[in-house]
Motif scaffolding. Structure first.
Motif, PDB file in Angstrom:
ATOM      1  N   ALA A   6     -14.752   3.499  18.867  1.00 19.80           N
ATOM      2  CA  ALA A   6     -13.563   2.689  19.160  1.00 19.80           C
ATOM      3  C   ALA A   6     -13.957   1.273  19.556  1.00 19.80           C
ATOM      4  O   ALA A   6     -13.291   0.292  19.180  1.00 19.80           O
ATOM      5  CB  ALA A   6     -12.751   3.350  20.267  1.00 19.80           C
ATOM      6  N   ALA A   7     -15.049   1.128  20.309  1.00 17.85           N
ATOM      7  CA  ALA A   7     -15.488  -0.196  20.756  1.00 17.85           C
ATOM      8  C   ALA A   7     -15.814  -1.111  19.583  1.00 17.85           C
ATOM      9  O   ALA A   7     -15.644  -2.331  19.664  1.00 17.85           O
ATOM     10  CB  ALA A   7     -16.700  -0.059  21.669  1.00 17.85           C
ATOM     11  N   LEU A   8     -16.282  -0.531  18.474  1.00 16.43           N
ATOM     12  CA  LEU A   8     -16.663  -1.342  17.324  1.00 16.43           C
ATOM     13  C   LEU A   8     -15.451  -2.052  16.728  1.00 16.43           C
ATOM     14  O   LEU A   8     -15.549  -3.210  16.299  1.00 16.43           O
ATOM     15  CB  LEU A   8     -17.331  -0.463  16.259  1.00 16.43           C
ATOM     16  N   ILE A   9     -14.303  -1.391  16.700  1.00 14.89           N
ATOM     17  CA  ILE A   9     -13.099  -1.998  16.114  1.00 14.89           C
ATOM     18  C   ILE A   9     -12.683  -3.223  16.933  1.00 14.89           C
ATOM     19  O   ILE A   9     -12.372  -4.283  16.373  1.00 14.89           O
ATOM     20  CB  ILE A   9     -11.942  -0.977  16.063  1.00 14.89           C
ATOM     21  N   ILE A  10     -12.692  -3.098  18.248  1.00 15.01           N
ATOM     22  CA  ILE A  10     -12.376  -4.237  19.103  1.00 15.01           C
ATOM     23  C   ILE A  10     -13.397  -5.347  18.891  1.00 15.01           C
ATOM     24  O   ILE A  10     -13.067  -6.541  18.850  1.00 15.01           O
ATOM     25  CB  ILE A  10     -12.359  -3.807  20.584  1.00 15.01           C
ATOM     26  N   THR A  11     -14.649  -4.966  18.693  1.00 12.59           N
ATOM     27  CA  THR A  11     -15.733  -5.927  18.533  1.00 12.59           C
ATOM     28  C   THR A  11     -15.599  -6.757  17.270  1.00 12.59           C
ATOM     29  O   THR A  11     -16.018  -7.916  17.228  1.00 12.59           O
ATOM     30  CB  THR A  11     -17.077  -5.165  18.502  1.00 12.59           C
ATOM     31  N   LEU A  12     -15.008  -6.180  16.223  1.00 14.52           N
ATOM     32  CA  LEU A  12     -14.910  -6.900  14.963  1.00 14.52           C
ATOM     33  C   LEU A  12     -14.081  -8.180  15.093  1.00 14.52           C
ATOM     34  O   LEU A  12     -14.232  -9.093  14.296  1.00 14.52           O
ATOM     35  CB  LEU A  12     -14.325  -5.986  13.885  1.00 14.52           C
ATOM     36  N   GLU A  13     -13.227  -8.239  16.118  1.00  9.01           N
ATOM     37  CA  GLU A  13     -12.519  -9.505  16.378  1.00  9.01           C
ATOM     38  C   GLU A  13     -13.520 -10.622  16.618  1.00  9.01           C
ATOM     39  O   GLU A  13     -13.340 -11.755  16.157  1.00  9.01           O
ATOM     40  CB  GLU A  13     -11.579  -9.328  17.579  1.00  9.01           C
ATOM     41  N   GLY A  14     -14.603 -10.324  17.342  1.00  7.27           N
ATOM     42  CA  GLY A  14     -15.635 -11.320  17.598  1.00  7.27           C
ATOM     43  C   GLY A  14     -16.355 -11.746  16.326  1.00  7.27           C
ATOM     44  O   GLY A  14     -16.718 -12.917  16.167  1.00  7.27           O
ATOM     45  N   LEU A  15     -16.579 -10.812  15.407  1.00 12.86           N
ATOM     46  CA  LEU A  15     -17.204 -11.158  14.129  1.00 12.86           C
ATOM     47  C   LEU A  15     -16.312 -12.097  13.330  1.00 12.86           C
ATOM     48  O   LEU A  15     -16.773 -13.110  12.785  1.00 12.86           O
ATOM     49  CB  LEU A  15     -17.492  -9.888  13.325  1.00 12.86           C
ATOM     50  N   PHE A  16     -15.036 -11.764  13.256  1.00 11.25           N
ATOM     51  CA  PHE A  16     -14.107 -12.641  12.539  1.00 11.25           C
ATOM     52  C   PHE A  16     -14.090 -14.038  13.161  1.00 11.25           C
ATOM     53  O   PHE A  16     -14.071 -15.045  12.451  1.00 11.25           O
ATOM     54  CB  PHE A  16     -12.698 -12.044  12.560  1.00 11.25           C
ATOM     55  N   ALA A  17     -14.112 -14.095  14.493  1.00 10.56           N
ATOM     56  CA  ALA A  17     -14.103 -15.391  15.174  1.00 10.56           C
ATOM     57  C   ALA A  17     -15.372 -16.184  14.858  1.00 10.56           C
ATOM     58  O   ALA A  17     -15.326 -17.406  14.670  1.00 10.56           O
ATOM     59  CB  ALA A  17     -13.961 -15.190  16.677  1.00 10.56           C
ATOM     60  N   THR A  18     -16.506 -15.493  14.787  1.00  4.34           N
ATOM     61  CA  THR A  18     -17.774 -16.150  14.477  1.00  4.34           C
ATOM     62  C   THR A  18     -17.740 -16.770  13.089  1.00  4.34           C
ATOM     63  O   THR A  18     -18.223 -17.887  12.872  1.00  4.34           O
ATOM     64  CB  THR A  18     -18.931 -15.144  14.572  1.00  4.34           C
ATOM     65  N   VAL A  19     -17.160 -16.066  12.134  1.00  6.95           N
ATOM     66  CA  VAL A  19     -17.072 -16.574  10.765  1.00  6.95           C
ATOM     67  C   VAL A  19     -16.103 -17.756  10.684  1.00  6.95           C
ATOM     68  O   VAL A  19     -16.349 -18.747   9.982  1.00  6.95           O
ATOM     69  CB  VAL A  19     -16.622 -15.445   9.817  1.00  6.95           C
ATOM     70  N   LEU A  20     -15.010 -17.675  11.425  1.00  4.70           N
ATOM     71  CA  LEU A  20     -13.990 -18.718  11.348  1.00  4.70           C
ATOM     72  C   LEU A  20     -14.372 -19.987  12.095  1.00  4.70           C
ATOM     73  O   LEU A  20     -13.935 -21.083  11.716  1.00  4.70           O
ATOM     74  CB  LEU A  20     -12.665 -18.179  11.912  1.00  4.70           C
ATOM     75  N   ALA A  21     -15.180 -19.882  13.147  1.00  4.90           N
ATOM     76  CA  ALA A  21     -15.479 -21.040  13.996  1.00  4.90           C
ATOM     77  C   ALA A  21     -16.060 -22.227  13.223  1.00  4.90           C
ATOM     78  O   ALA A  21     -15.568 -23.353  13.364  1.00  4.90           O
ATOM     79  CB  ALA A  21     -16.409 -20.634  15.135  1.00  4.90           C
TER      80      ALA A  21
END
Length: 492
Positions: A335-350
């Motif tokens: 479950a923690a991984l799904i929440i974490t993917l928000e951070g990955l998306f943010a890293t790509v978008l920054a």
């Protein structure tokens, strides 16, 4: 007059304070500060994403077996306490010890806190570990952020892009830490996951020491030194709140059930006191008072934003764990991984946002417009969960939830660098660190309010919960943007 022209803020140049050495047109020390923050966020989010689970999972599953509502309240309050402590860290760097030194010793405290969590079991380990992390983060985060502002002149158009690149480091750490701790927690247990967070902080300390000697001169001085004759009074004022908290805990006045409410009251009082202090300071010039007033709508917008974003670690942590089918093919994701993917998306978008703002230059949207647009994206993410309402059990599509995570990330990268940049730009020269601490109070309030809001979540009424949250957020954000436009126009 265009919208962009209407929000230009007259500032005096500070080019003499800007570092001369550059890397890809940005000061080299940006790499040191962004790298340090990357690893600190690696450890911080690596802990935060599994903290609620550790608190409410049963003893047989490696947790402490607390009630879910108590667990999300404590998780939210922990985040709130982290950012309340920024006030102390900012004050120390502003009055007693140079910012770069405060950051060094704070990093050591954070490392010790994660080691305690990893090595000491049960409630004792949680209490001691979290206290050390709260104290350390209070000195590190606010001052690293303030030092990024010291790398640029006030009128430097690279500032927004620089903060976006800095925030890319934050986002990368916020993704990598929870990925590792989430996998470790689900496969080998919570305490080894806490150990991984400690290793991350050790890397951050090493990163900071590597660039310590090259930080600009402004980071080595105390901007507003406290006379030695007042040090005893300062120590007494620092000890008094700690003593009051200890008394409240031992008397039962402060407990796990009411900690979120108590912390919210503290944050409101602290915010009002900070604004009053900044406005009344003899070192604040008249034009700077106008900028502080103009910051109020931005402050409230940031509070709203963080209340929404920190739902990731409260309401949505529980939601993903209990309402989402995490099996894709033959693989079941933590479950923690799904929440974490928000951070990955943010890293790509920054970097995409940074590139866009750089290319647009003075044609880019004003900070208020960026913040309003970002909050609207978070409201859209909450609306996605309203659309999913009506099913029962862990049956909702993980793909749809990932769409919501992407909207969260897009909103986050629109809002946070803009608020950070506006905070640095609107800050009085004599109180830059304290103004940054005021920004972190919005994170404290947002985290605590996220915990309180999460306690009202019920799967049986989740359509109302998510739809009302989305609608109210957009309406409030629009009103605050209007207030920001009016206030900035008056400053101009």
């Amino acid at each position: 007059m265009t919208m962009d022209e209407a929000v230009q803020i007259p500032v005096a140049p500070e080019s003499s304070t800007a570092p001369k050495s550059t890397l890809m047109s940005h000061p080299r020390s940006l790499v040191t500060l962004a790298g340090t923050e990357l690893w600190e966020r690696f450890s911080f989010y690596g802990l935060q994403v599994i903290l609620a689970y550790y608190l409410y999972y049963s003893l047989t599953d490696g947790g402490l077996g607390l009630d879910v509502n108590v667990a999300v309240g404590v998780a939210g309050s922990y985040g709130g306490a982290i950012y309340v402590s920024q006030m102390v860290g900012a004050w120390i760097a502003d009055r007693v010890v140079a910012p770069r030194t405060v950051v060094l010793y704070s990093a050591v405290l954070i490392l010790l806190g994660h080691l305690v969590l990893a090595l000491v079991p049960a409630v004792a380990g949680v209490a001691a570990g979290l206290i050390l992390i709260v104290a350390g983060t209070g000195g590190l985060k606010v001052n690293v952020t303030a030092m990024v502002g010291m790398l640029y002149a006030d009128d430097d158009q690279r500032r927004d892009a620089g903060y976006s690149l800095y925030y890319m480091g934050i986002s990368l750490g916020a993704f990598l830490g929870p990925v590792l701790t989430g996998v470790l927690q689900s496969s080998v247990g919570f305490h080894l996951a806490f150990g991984a967070a400690a290793v991350g902080m050790l890397c951050g300390l090493a990163q900071y020491l590597a660039g310590y000697g090259r930080l600009p001169a402004a980071t080595r001085t105390v901007p507003n030194p406290l006379p030695r004759s007042r040090w005893a009074m300062a120590v007494a004022l620092a000890v008094a709140p700690a003593a009051a908290i200890a008394v409240a805990v031992f008397s039962g006045a402060l407990n796990l059930d009411n900690i979120s409410t108590v912390l919210t009251v503290v944050i409101v009082i602290a915010s009002l006191a900070y604004f009053a202090k900044l406005l009344s300071s003899r070192k604040t010039e008249d034009v700077e008072r106008g900028r502080i007033v103009a910051y109020i709508p931005m402050f409230l917008s940031s509070l709203l934003f963080w209340t929404l974003l920190f739902q990731l670690f409260t309401t949505l942590a529980v939601y993903v764990d209990t309402r989402v089918d995490l099996t894709v093919g033959s693989v079941t994701m933590p479950a923690a991984l799904i929440i974490t993917l928000e951070g990955l998306f943010a890293t790509v978008l920054a970097p995409l946002y940074a590139l866009s703002w750089t290319k647009l230059g003075d044609r880019q949207p004003n900070p208020g417009a960026k913040v309003f647009g970002g909050i609207a994206l978070l409201a859209a993410a909450m609306a996605v969960f309203a659309v999913l309402a009506g099913s029962t059990g862990a049956t909702n599509s993980v793909i749809v939830v990932l769409v919501a995570m992407f909207l969260f990330a897009a909103g986050e990268i629109a809002v946070v660098p803009s608020v950070l940049s506006a905070t640095a730009q609107l800050a009085p020269r004599a109180h830059k660190a304290e103004m940054t601490a005021l920004y972190f109070l919005t994170m404290a309030g947002g985290s605590t309010l996220a915990g309180l809001l999460a306690q009202t979540y019920d799967p049986a009424t989740e359509f109302v919960f998510f739809s009302v949250t989305a609608l109210v957020s957009v309406l409030v954000a629009a009103a605050l943007y209007g207030g920001y436009r009016i206030a900035i126009a008056r400053v101009h």
